[in-house]
Design a protein around this motif. Structure first.
Motif: not given
Length: 309
Positions: A132-135, A139-149, A157-160, A306-309
């Motif tokens: 998965p890759i963050t959108p 924002s940092v907060a939104t991306a952090s929430t997505l990574v935790r999920a 394996l996640v791309q920041w 598709a990975f961030c729903a």
């Protein structure tokens, strides 16, 4: 030269590696056991014969699973190294043609101890099927929430990737996530930020521009280096640079790059099969495309929406 390598996996998930004996090319380095085909010999028959000769075991071909094909050059010596996972055999493996053998969990093997052509095999063993890759607009907060999920649902394996965020803020956000990433046994890849990856001890995903500018691997072995590729030349550069894996895109049409012509699966498969490292399919794809991707020589699938729903 066509060479078969057997990746023996025991019930504890350990894999067997063998040390090359004195007097042989790359003596002292470790590899996956196997050997080259004899004239007219079928690849899987050669693997059965080699594992009998080298380890004294009779393998069950019904347990074979294709892992990766690695075209490689040792100087002027060209070879195709084909790795197959083996999960069933009779007999106790012995070092009949090696200086030593050892059972190790994949993550406990230092890539530096392996012969260079065998390192992509190790990477293919422990790299996950999803990336998965963050959108880009997060924002940092939104991306952090997505990574935790993503971590909670099993992604490892996640791309920041936060191109709209100041670099220092993006690094701080990544640093705050690292304890959770480590707790899940996962890996975080910083997009394009080599210095940040060095500081934080993470991996880095290189852009195609960086790939063409670098002359050596930017991080030590053990810190993952991925490469964003779009054609065979870039895949070759990624291998020469010593990258651990690549993404190849766009396989399908994407919202983020609507003008980029898609590769399609046949072309993706051709390029991925000729690459010397594991390749993720990227571009208009998601988890539902994994089976198709694996049928076309992909390590797995990478994606954003598709990975961030």
């Amino acid at each position: 030269m066509h060479v078969m390598a057997g990746v023996l996996v025991d019930g504890a998930g350990r894999i067997l590696i063998a040390q090359r004996p004195p007097g042989k090319h790359l003596a002292g380095m470790w590899e996956f056991p196997g050997g080259k085909l004899e004239p007219g010999e079928a690849p899987l028959a050669a693997l059965e014969r080699e594992l009998d000769e080298e380890l004294g075991i009779a393998v069950d071909p019904l347990s074979f699973v294709d892992l990766i094909r690695v075209p490689w050059n040792y100087g002027e010596r060209a070879m195709l190294l084909e790795a197959v996972v083996v999960r069933a055999w009779s007999g106790e493996p012995r070092a009949l043609d090696a200086a030593a053998i050892a059972w190790r969990l994949p993550h406990d093997i230092d890539p530096a101890m392996l012969a260079p052509a065998d390192r992509p095999i190790l990477a293919a063993l422990w790299l996950p099927e999803h990336y998965p890759i963050t959108p880009a607009d997060a924002s940092v907060a939104t991306a952090s929430t997505l990574v935790r999920a993503a971590l909670a649902r099993g992604e490892r394996l996640v791309q920041w990737r936060l191109p709209g965020v100041a670099q220092d803020d993006a690094r701080a956000g990544a640093a705050a996530l690292l304890p959770e990433v480590a707790r899940f046994g996962a890996q975080l890849m910083l997009s394009r930020d080599i210095d940040g990856a060095r500081q934080l001890g993470t991996g880095v995903q290189l852009s195609s521009v960086q790939l063409r500018e670098l002359t050596e691997r930017p991080l030590p072995l053990g810190q993952l280096v991925g490469a964003s590729c779009h054609d065979p030349d870039e895949l070759a550069l990624a291998s020469t640079l010593g990258c651990d894996f690549a993404t190849l895109s766009p396989v399908d049409a994407t919202q983020s790059h609507p003008d980029a012509p898609p590769l399609g699966w046949p072309r993706f498969a051709k390029w991925a099969e000729n690459a010397s490292l594991p390749v993720y399919a990227l571009g208009g794809l998601g988890p539902a495309d994994l089976a198709v991707a694996k049928m076309h020589a992909a390590q797995g699938v990478a994606g954003i929406s598709a990975f961030c729903a």
